[in-house]
Design a protein around this motif. Structure first.
Motif, PDB file in Angstrom:
ATOM      1  N   LEU A  76       0.831  -1.212   0.000  1.00 29.67           N
ATOM      2  CA  LEU A  76       0.000   0.000   0.000  1.00 29.67           C
ATOM      3  C   LEU A  76       0.862   1.257   0.000  1.00 29.67           C
ATOM      4  O   LEU A  76       0.510   2.256  -0.644  1.00 29.67           O
ATOM      5  CB  LEU A  76      -0.955  -0.009   1.191  1.00 29.67           C
ATOM      6  N   THR A  77       1.981   1.214   0.697  1.00 32.72           N
ATOM      7  CA  THR A  77       2.906   2.352   0.682  1.00 32.72           C
ATOM      8  C   THR A  77       3.458   2.574  -0.723  1.00 32.72           C
ATOM      9  O   THR A  77       3.491   3.709  -1.214  1.00 32.72           O
ATOM     10  CB  THR A  77       4.060   2.119   1.679  1.00 32.72           C
ATOM     11  N   LEU A  78       3.871   1.508  -1.373  1.00 36.24           N
ATOM     12  CA  LEU A  78       4.372   1.610  -2.736  1.00 36.24           C
ATOM     13  C   LEU A  78       3.308   2.180  -3.672  1.00 36.24           C
ATOM     14  O   LEU A  78       3.577   3.080  -4.469  1.00 36.24           O
ATOM     15  CB  LEU A  78       4.830   0.240  -3.239  1.00 36.24           C
ATOM     16  N   PHE A  79       2.078   1.685  -3.570  1.00 37.99           N
ATOM     17  CA  PHE A  79       1.018   2.165  -4.442  1.00 37.99           C
ATOM     18  C   PHE A  79       0.641   3.613  -4.139  1.00 37.99           C
ATOM     19  O   PHE A  79       0.283   4.373  -5.046  1.00 37.99           O
ATOM     20  CB  PHE A  79      -0.205   1.262  -4.368  1.00 37.99           C
ATOM     21  N   ALA A  80       0.719   4.015  -2.880  1.00 42.34           N
ATOM     22  CA  ALA A  80       0.448   5.405  -2.532  1.00 42.34           C
ATOM     23  C   ALA A  80       1.504   6.332  -3.137  1.00 42.34           C
ATOM     24  O   ALA A  80       1.179   7.405  -3.664  1.00 42.34           O
ATOM     25  CB  ALA A  80       0.397   5.570  -1.010  1.00 42.34           C
ATOM     26  N   ALA A 132       0.819   6.516  -6.851  1.00 38.63           N
ATOM     27  CA  ALA A 132      -0.350   7.351  -7.138  1.00 38.63           C
ATOM     28  C   ALA A 132      -0.015   8.827  -6.967  1.00 38.63           C
ATOM     29  O   ALA A 132      -0.373   9.658  -7.816  1.00 38.63           O
ATOM     30  CB  ALA A 132      -1.520   6.956  -6.234  1.00 38.63           C
ATOM     31  N   TYR A 133       0.696   9.164  -5.890  1.00 41.88           N
ATOM     32  CA  TYR A 133       1.029  10.564  -5.633  1.00 41.88           C
ATOM     33  C   TYR A 133       1.908  11.143  -6.735  1.00 41.88           C
ATOM     34  O   TYR A 133       1.603  12.172  -7.338  1.00 41.88           O
ATOM     35  CB  TYR A 133       1.729  10.685  -4.275  1.00 41.88           C
ATOM     36  N   TYR A 134       3.008  10.466  -7.029  1.00 38.04           N
ATOM     37  CA  TYR A 134       3.908  10.984  -8.060  1.00 38.04           C
ATOM     38  C   TYR A 134       3.329  10.809  -9.455  1.00 38.04           C
ATOM     39  O   TYR A 134       3.653  11.570 -10.368  1.00 38.04           O
ATOM     40  CB  TYR A 134       5.296  10.346  -7.940  1.00 38.04           C
ATOM     41  N   GLY A 135       2.471   9.826  -9.627  1.00 38.57           N
ATOM     42  CA  GLY A 135       1.781   9.681 -10.904  1.00 38.57           C
ATOM     43  C   GLY A 135       0.867  10.860 -11.184  1.00 38.57           C
ATOM     44  O   GLY A 135       0.838  11.381 -12.306  1.00 38.57           O
ATOM     45  N   TRP A 136       0.122  11.307 -10.175  1.00 39.84           N
ATOM     46  CA  TRP A 136      -0.740  12.482 -10.380  1.00 39.84           C
ATOM     47  C   TRP A 136       0.102  13.727 -10.616  1.00 39.84           C
ATOM     48  O   TRP A 136      -0.294  14.611 -11.393  1.00 39.84           O
ATOM     49  CB  TRP A 136      -1.681  12.695  -9.203  1.00 39.84           C
ATOM     50  N   VAL A 177       1.034  13.554 -14.216  1.00 43.44           N
ATOM     51  CA  VAL A 177      -0.124  13.908 -15.047  1.00 43.44           C
ATOM     52  C   VAL A 177      -0.267  15.421 -15.127  1.00 43.44           C
ATOM     53  O   VAL A 177      -0.500  15.985 -16.204  1.00 43.44           O
ATOM     54  CB  VAL A 177      -1.419  13.266 -14.486  1.00 43.44           C
ATOM     55  N   TYR A 178      -0.120  16.077 -13.998  1.00 42.73           N
ATOM     56  CA  TYR A 178      -0.253  17.530 -13.966  1.00 42.73           C
ATOM     57  C   TYR A 178       0.874  18.215 -14.756  1.00 42.73           C
ATOM     58  O   TYR A 178       0.643  19.194 -15.468  1.00 42.73           O
ATOM     59  CB  TYR A 178      -0.257  18.024 -12.511  1.00 42.73           C
ATOM     60  N   MET A 179       2.087  17.688 -14.646  1.00 44.20           N
ATOM     61  CA  MET A 179       3.223  18.317 -15.325  1.00 44.20           C
ATOM     62  C   MET A 179       3.126  18.222 -16.844  1.00 44.20           C
ATOM     63  O   MET A 179       3.595  19.105 -17.545  1.00 44.20           O
ATOM     64  CB  MET A 179       4.547  17.689 -14.858  1.00 44.20           C
ATOM     65  N   TYR A 183      -0.008   9.266 -18.903  1.00 42.82           N
ATOM     66  CA  TYR A 183       0.541   9.243 -17.552  1.00 42.82           C
ATOM     67  C   TYR A 183      -0.513   8.921 -16.496  1.00 42.82           C
ATOM     68  O   TYR A 183      -0.181   8.481 -15.402  1.00 42.82           O
ATOM     69  CB  TYR A 183       1.211  10.575 -17.221  1.00 42.82           C
ATOM     70  N   SER A 184      -1.778   9.127 -16.808  1.00 40.26           N
ATOM     71  CA  SER A 184      -2.821   8.818 -15.826  1.00 40.26           C
ATOM     72  C   SER A 184      -2.933   7.314 -15.563  1.00 40.26           C
ATOM     73  O   SER A 184      -3.556   6.906 -14.584  1.00 40.26           O
ATOM     74  CB  SER A 184      -4.166   9.391 -16.263  1.00 40.26           C
ATOM     75  N   ALA A 185      -2.310   6.510 -16.389  1.00 38.70           N
ATOM     76  CA  ALA A 185      -2.289   5.064 -16.127  1.00 38.70           C
ATOM     77  C   ALA A 185      -1.590   4.762 -14.803  1.00 38.70           C
ATOM     78  O   ALA A 185      -1.949   3.787 -14.122  1.00 38.70           O
ATOM     79  CB  ALA A 185      -1.584   4.335 -17.269  1.00 38.70           C
ATOM     80  N   ILE A 186      -0.630   5.578 -14.425  1.00 37.01           N
ATOM     81  CA  ILE A 186       0.129   5.322 -13.187  1.00 37.01           C
ATOM     82  C   ILE A 186      -0.756   5.458 -11.948  1.00 37.01           C
ATOM     83  O   ILE A 186      -0.872   4.511 -11.164  1.00 37.01           O
ATOM     84  CB  ILE A 186       1.382   6.229 -13.098  1.00 37.01           C
ATOM     85  N   PRO A 187      -1.399   6.602 -11.728  1.00 39.11           N
ATOM     86  CA  PRO A 187      -2.233   6.688 -10.524  1.00 39.11           C
ATOM     87  C   PRO A 187      -3.479   5.817 -10.586  1.00 39.11           C
ATOM     88  O   PRO A 187      -3.900   5.266  -9.562  1.00 39.11           O
ATOM     89  CB  PRO A 187      -2.589   8.175 -10.427  1.00 39.11           C
TER      90      PRO A 187
END
Length: 173
Positions: A105-109, A112-116, A119-121, A138-142
């Motif tokens: 869950l830590t890895l996925f969090a 998700a955080y850096y994936g979003w 996406v924004y960048m 890039y939205s595939a990551i989060p």
């Protein structure tokens, strides 16, 4: 092991979602294979390369991997600790399962955080030859890591025993 009704409902919903997401991942693989085949056909038989096929293959493979992450997490196949799992019993096995779930869950969090953030960048960039916003890629990551987190919780609540211990290939069935 009898699960409370809310856990059973969560498991049932996750199972259905996992089927849909797994089907979507398979469709992404089919799209990648078809686009790659068309690229070869177009380039070598028609002598006109399809400029859109290579980005389509790349995008569909990225989505396939991150959507497939959910099925891998549900099966408990992401962190292979079978040796330690087989050597532990009782309370220690429960502690090990909890540690595995929390680390996943830590890895996925983090994903998700850096994936979003990614996406924004890239929100103003487009995929060359495809005209699609890079943020969709890039939205595939989060998205994938969030789905995998749900599957990780479901695996903790109702583990897939055949993945945790695995079948013994030397034993006759």
């Amino acid at each position: 092991m009898m699960l409370p009704s809310s856990s059973s409902f969560f498991i049932a919903c996750e199972r259905q979602l996992n089927r849909v997401v797994g089907l979507a991942a398979a469709v992404m693989l089919l799209i990648a294979a078809a686009a790659g085949l068309f690229q070869v056909f177009s380039r070598f038989l028609l002598n006109t390369p399809a400029y859109w096929s290579e980005p389509l293959v790349r995008v569909s493979l990225i989505w396939m991997v991150y959507l497939g992450l959910m099925s891998a997490a549900r099966g408990g196949a992401l962190i292979a600790v079978g040796f330690f799992y087989d050597k532990t019993y009782g309370r220690m096995r429960g502690v090990l399962r909890l540690a595995i779930m929390l680390s996943m869950l830590t890895l996925f969090a983090v994903l998700a955080y850096y994936g979003w953030q990614a996406v924004y960048m890239v929100r103003n960039q487009t995929i060359a030859g495809f005209g699609l916003s890079a943020s969709w890629v890039y939205s595939a990551i989060p998205v994938g890591s969030s789905l995998a987190a749900l599957a990780t919780i479901a695996h903790y609540l109702a583990p897939a025993k055949e993945v945790l211990t695995g079948p013994d290939p030397l034993k006759a069935t």
